[in-house]
Design an enzyme around this catalytic site. Structure first.
Site, PDB file in Angstrom:
ATOM      1  CG  ASN A  15     -29.153   0.415   3.839  1.00  0.00           C
ATOM      2  OD1 ASN A  15     -28.201  -0.073   3.217  1.00  0.00           O
ATOM      3  ND2 ASN A  15     -30.396   0.080   3.585  1.00  0.00           N
ATOM      4  CD  GLU A 112     -30.414  -6.446  -1.932  1.00  0.00           C
ATOM      5  OE1 GLU A 112     -31.620  -6.495  -2.292  1.00  0.00           O
ATOM      6  OE2 GLU A 112     -29.994  -5.639  -1.115  1.00  0.00           O
ATOM      7  CB  CYS A 146     -31.930  -4.872   1.203  1.00  0.00           C
ATOM      8  SG  CYS A 146     -30.666  -5.821   2.054  1.00  0.00           S
TER       9      CYS A 146
END
Length: 182
Positions: A15, A112, A146
């Site tokens: 993404n 992450e 994120c």
């Protein structure tokens, strides 16, 4: 005393296919490491792009290697004893597997796994700008980034007006439409 790890594996998501692997790879190189980059199988060209841009900027050829493939390739990187550190960006479920596999061999890992990013609106905010910012933060990348805002906190004095404007703004959004952050 500064000592590079040696070989660092970077396993990056679909993404944000350039910015995340580029930043992590450049940082690892600046710290004196070599990098093996595995981009998402959904965005394979992005890994070569990262490598090429870094080499064009002067990074020695071969310091960044790119490997392609699905999860088995990532698993092999995490298990590889010559990989001294792993950076993984992706889902919580896969992140747990990466942490367990790297931890089993004592390899440090940075994960992450997405955030629970808050967007805060105070009573003295410029509501037009706050609504535009909230729409951008929540909807850019279909919310699958994120740093997408998942929660919005609004002070009571402006809550109802903010929500009214936010709903009205959200109703005007269309697929592939850019939303200005300010």
């Amino acid at each position: 005393r500064h000592e590079p790890y040696g070989v660092v594996a970077v396993i990056s998501p679909w993404n944000v296919p350039f910015a995340i692997p580029f930043t992590i790879t450049a940082t690892a190189i600046a710290a004196g490491n070599a990098v093996v980059l595995k981009p998402s199988e959904l965005t394979p060209a992005s890994g070569e792009w990262v490598r090429r841009v870094l080499e064009e900027a002067g990074v020695p050829s071969g310091l960044v290697s790119v490997v392609q493939g699905e999860s088995a390739v990532g698993e092999a990187l995490v298990a590889e004893p010559r990989v001294a550190k792993v950076f993984f960006t992706g889902s919580v479920a896969v992140g747990r597997r990466v942490a367990a596999a790297a931890g089993a061999r004592g390899c440090p890992v940075v994960l992450e796994l997405g955030g629970k990013d808050a967007f805060v609106v105070f009573a003295d905010a410029d509501l037009d700008r706050a609504v535009d910012g909230a729409l951008y933060a929540a909807f850019t990348g279909a919310g699958q980034v994120c740093v997408s805002a998942e929660r919005i906190y609004v002070e009571r004095p402006v809550h109802d007006e903010f929500v009214r404007r936010l709903v009205a703004g959200a109703k005007t959004l269309r697929p592939h439409e850019e939303v200005s952050p300010l």
